[in-house]
Scaffold this motif. Sequence first.
Motif, PDB file in Angstrom:
ATOM      1  N   ASP A   1      47.753 -46.203  40.289  1.00  0.00           N
ATOM      2  CA  ASP A   1      47.263 -45.808  41.608  1.00  0.00           C
ATOM      3  C   ASP A   1      45.820 -45.347  41.484  1.00  0.00           C
ATOM      4  N   GLN A   2      45.226 -44.980  42.615  1.00  0.00           N
ATOM      5  CA  GLN A   2      43.808 -44.648  42.679  1.00  0.00           C
ATOM      6  C   GLN A   2      43.537 -43.145  42.632  1.00  0.00           C
ATOM      7  N   THR A   3      44.569 -42.332  42.338  1.00  0.00           N
ATOM      8  CA  THR A   3      44.412 -40.876  42.449  1.00  0.00           C
ATOM      9  C   THR A   3      43.290 -40.354  41.565  1.00  0.00           C
ATOM     10  N   LEU A   4      43.316 -40.683  40.270  1.00  0.00           N
ATOM     11  CA  LEU A   4      42.310 -40.174  39.346  1.00  0.00           C
ATOM     12  C   LEU A   4      40.947 -40.795  39.598  1.00  0.00           C
ATOM     13  N   VAL A   5      40.929 -42.074  39.938  1.00  0.00           N
ATOM     14  CA  VAL A   5      39.662 -42.740  40.218  1.00  0.00           C
ATOM     15  C   VAL A   5      39.019 -42.140  41.460  1.00  0.00           C
ATOM     16  N   THR A   6      39.807 -41.859  42.472  1.00  0.00           N
ATOM     17  CA  THR A   6      39.277 -41.248  43.693  1.00  0.00           C
ATOM     18  C   THR A   6      38.699 -39.875  43.401  1.00  0.00           C
ATOM     19  N   GLN A   7      39.390 -39.096  42.567  1.00  0.00           N
ATOM     20  CA  GLN A   7      38.866 -37.782  42.194  1.00  0.00           C
ATOM     21  C   GLN A   7      37.525 -37.924  41.469  1.00  0.00           C
ATOM     22  N   ALA A   8      37.443 -38.905  40.575  1.00  0.00           N
ATOM     23  CA  ALA A   8      36.207 -39.117  39.832  1.00  0.00           C
ATOM     24  C   ALA A   8      35.062 -39.508  40.760  1.00  0.00           C
ATOM     25  N   ILE A   9      35.332 -40.404  41.705  1.00  0.00           N
ATOM     26  CA  ILE A   9      34.287 -40.860  42.630  1.00  0.00           C
ATOM     27  C   ILE A   9      33.820 -39.707  43.516  1.00  0.00           C
ATOM     28  N   ASN A  10      34.742 -38.869  43.940  1.00  0.00           N
ATOM     29  CA  ASN A  10      34.400 -37.759  44.834  1.00  0.00           C
ATOM     30  C   ASN A  10      33.783 -36.572  44.091  1.00  0.00           C
ATOM     31  N   GLY A  11      33.832 -36.579  42.771  1.00  0.00           N
ATOM     32  CA  GLY A  11      33.268 -35.479  42.000  1.00  0.00           C
ATOM     33  C   GLY A  11      34.036 -34.182  42.130  1.00  0.00           C
ATOM     34  N   GLU A  12      35.313 -34.270  42.400  1.00  0.00           N
ATOM     35  CA  GLU A  12      36.142 -33.085  42.586  1.00  0.00           C
ATOM     36  C   GLU A  12      36.748 -32.639  41.262  1.00  0.00           C
ATOM     37  N   ALA A  13      37.201 -31.402  41.234  1.00  0.00           N
ATOM     38  CA  ALA A  13      37.872 -30.849  40.052  1.00  0.00           C
ATOM     39  C   ALA A  13      39.358 -30.709  40.320  1.00  0.00           C
TER      40      ALA A  13
ATOM     41  N   SER B   1      64.952 -23.688  22.414  1.00  0.00           N
ATOM     42  CA  SER B   1      65.273 -22.285  22.133  1.00  0.00           C
ATOM     43  C   SER B   1      64.467 -21.312  22.991  1.00  0.00           C
ATOM     44  N   GLY B   2      63.534 -21.812  23.810  1.00  0.00           N
ATOM     45  CA  GLY B   2      62.821 -20.959  24.752  1.00  0.00           C
ATOM     46  C   GLY B   2      61.353 -20.746  24.460  1.00  0.00           C
ATOM     47  N   GLU B   3      60.911 -21.000  23.231  1.00  0.00           N
ATOM     48  CA  GLU B   3      59.496 -20.832  22.914  1.00  0.00           C
ATOM     49  C   GLU B   3      58.671 -21.904  23.637  1.00  0.00           C
ATOM     50  N   SER B   4      57.443 -21.534  24.022  1.00  0.00           N
ATOM     51  CA  SER B   4      56.611 -22.485  24.752  1.00  0.00           C
ATOM     52  C   SER B   4      55.138 -22.241  24.473  1.00  0.00           C
ATOM     53  N   PHE B   5      54.365 -23.279  24.667  1.00  0.00           N
ATOM     54  CA  PHE B   5      52.901 -23.219  24.570  1.00  0.00           C
ATOM     55  C   PHE B   5      52.343 -23.988  25.748  1.00  0.00           C
ATOM     56  N   THR B   6      51.541 -23.309  26.559  1.00  0.00           N
ATOM     57  CA  THR B   6      50.956 -23.921  27.747  1.00  0.00           C
ATOM     58  C   THR B   6      49.448 -23.756  27.692  1.00  0.00           C
ATOM     59  N   PHE B   7      48.741 -24.857  27.781  1.00  0.00           N
ATOM     60  CA  PHE B   7      47.279 -24.841  27.768  1.00  0.00           C
ATOM     61  C   PHE B   7      46.810 -25.329  29.135  1.00  0.00           C
ATOM     62  N   THR B   8      46.261 -24.402  29.912  1.00  0.00           N
ATOM     63  CA  THR B   8      45.846 -24.704  31.283  1.00  0.00           C
ATOM     64  C   THR B   8      44.329 -24.801  31.360  1.00  0.00           C
ATOM     65  N   VAL B   9      43.845 -25.947  31.819  1.00  0.00           N
ATOM     66  CA  VAL B   9      42.419 -26.169  32.036  1.00  0.00           C
ATOM     67  C   VAL B   9      42.197 -26.081  33.543  1.00  0.00           C
ATOM     68  N   HIS B  10      41.451 -25.072  33.976  1.00  0.00           N
ATOM     69  CA  HIS B  10      41.428 -24.729  35.396  1.00  0.00           C
ATOM     70  C   HIS B  10      40.534 -25.637  36.224  1.00  0.00           C
ATOM     71  N   ALA B  11      39.514 -26.231  35.649  1.00  0.00           N
ATOM     72  CA  ALA B  11      38.621 -27.103  36.420  1.00  0.00           C
ATOM     73  C   ALA B  11      38.239 -28.300  35.574  1.00  0.00           C
ATOM     74  N   VAL B  12      38.921 -29.413  35.802  1.00  0.00           N
ATOM     75  CA  VAL B  12      38.700 -30.645  35.048  1.00  0.00           C
ATOM     76  C   VAL B  12      37.946 -31.635  35.918  1.00  0.00           C
ATOM     77  N   TYR B  13      36.853 -32.158  35.368  1.00  0.00           N
ATOM     78  CA  TYR B  13      36.059 -33.167  36.059  1.00  0.00           C
ATOM     79  C   TYR B  13      36.205 -34.495  35.324  1.00  0.00           C
ATOM     80  N   LEU B  14      36.399 -35.554  36.099  1.00  0.00           N
ATOM     81  CA  LEU B  14      36.639 -36.881  35.539  1.00  0.00           C
ATOM     82  C   LEU B  14      35.452 -37.793  35.789  1.00  0.00           C
ATOM     83  N   PRO B  15      35.074 -38.593  34.801  1.00  0.00           N
ATOM     84  CA  PRO B  15      34.037 -39.608  35.029  1.00  0.00           C
ATOM     85  C   PRO B  15      34.645 -40.845  35.676  1.00  0.00           C
ATOM     86  N   ARG B  16      33.826 -41.608  36.329  1.00  0.00           N
ATOM     87  CA  ARG B  16      34.309 -42.870  36.904  1.00  0.00           C
ATOM     88  C   ARG B  16      34.467 -43.880  35.788  1.00  0.00           C
ATOM     89  N   PRO B  17      35.683 -44.372  35.549  1.00  0.00           N
ATOM     90  CA  PRO B  17      35.910 -45.260  34.398  1.00  0.00           C
ATOM     91  C   PRO B  17      35.673 -46.726  34.748  1.00  0.00           C
TER      92      PRO B  17
END
Length: 312
Positions: A234-246, A257-273
């Motif tokens: 779909d065009q979701t990521l490409v549209t975000q890249a074209i619009n320059g949105e984060a 067993s319940g252990e977890s690791f979460t890495f959150t990137v709060h503002a990701v910018y995508l290039p137009r591929p």
Amino acid sequence: MARAQGARALMALAFETTYGTPPVGGFTKMPFASTTLGAEQPLLNSELLGYGRDPLAPIKDAVTADGDIVVPLDAEALGLWLKAAFGSPTTTGTGPWTHEFQSGSWTLPSMSIETGMPEVPRYAMYSGCVLDQITWQMQRSGLLTATARLVAQGETVGTTTSAGTPAALELKRFGHFNGAITRNGTALGNVVSAEITYANNLDRIETIRSDGRIDGADPSIAALTGRIEVRFADQTLVTQAINGEACEMEFAYVLPSGESFTFTVHAVYLPRPRIEISGPQGVQATFDWQAARDSVVGRMCTATLVNDVETY
């Protein structure tokens, strides 16, 4: 005569109170797959003339101590590498504990790391180790490891260990099977692979010293980059890249067993591929993303580790 074998190699780590001074105790036995951590001192060729065609003796240059350590992403030892990358966490809970590491700290802890080859014997203590970069990949199969790049002040080699009897952590390893990626809280589908790299971009303090070592390694502007390769559906990521949105991306691992690791990137910018059709197989798109400080959250990323370790 015994010969060095990687299968018998050992590694212990402790955080320093004073930069470049190994602590007398408090070391932890660390799991690792390989390491290039070491010190080297090149020789400078003599430029002098007038002594014939044969050169004069070389002189020693400055000492450089650095290298990479390949480590597993696991539920307990990973917290030590996250502390090295981001500083001390905020810990909550009563067991299991939740450790939250935040980007943006101007002060990073230094470590002493000892690698040992008991059969030689050779024990090398690397003091003043500061984490420059940590990177790992997400994919469908294979062993899940991260590569930690370190800048150290120097190396001291001995025939006996200086780490005493290091404490042991329980190895609870995450696998690619336990991983998931979300975008703005919704599962991101059609992902073939992903790569995450966090860099402190250390600035070596190269002052004049009689021992040729550095005076420290200070963090400069951090960088958080990566790559996601997706099946083009779909065009979701490409549209975000074209619009320059984060968008916010979350890379997470959870054990049964319940252990977890979460890495959150709060503002990701995508290039137009570039979308290429290279043959009859599925079309894939690659996004080399960059992260920046999110104005609402006030930082670039947050790493959350949930385990049975009370404090780091």
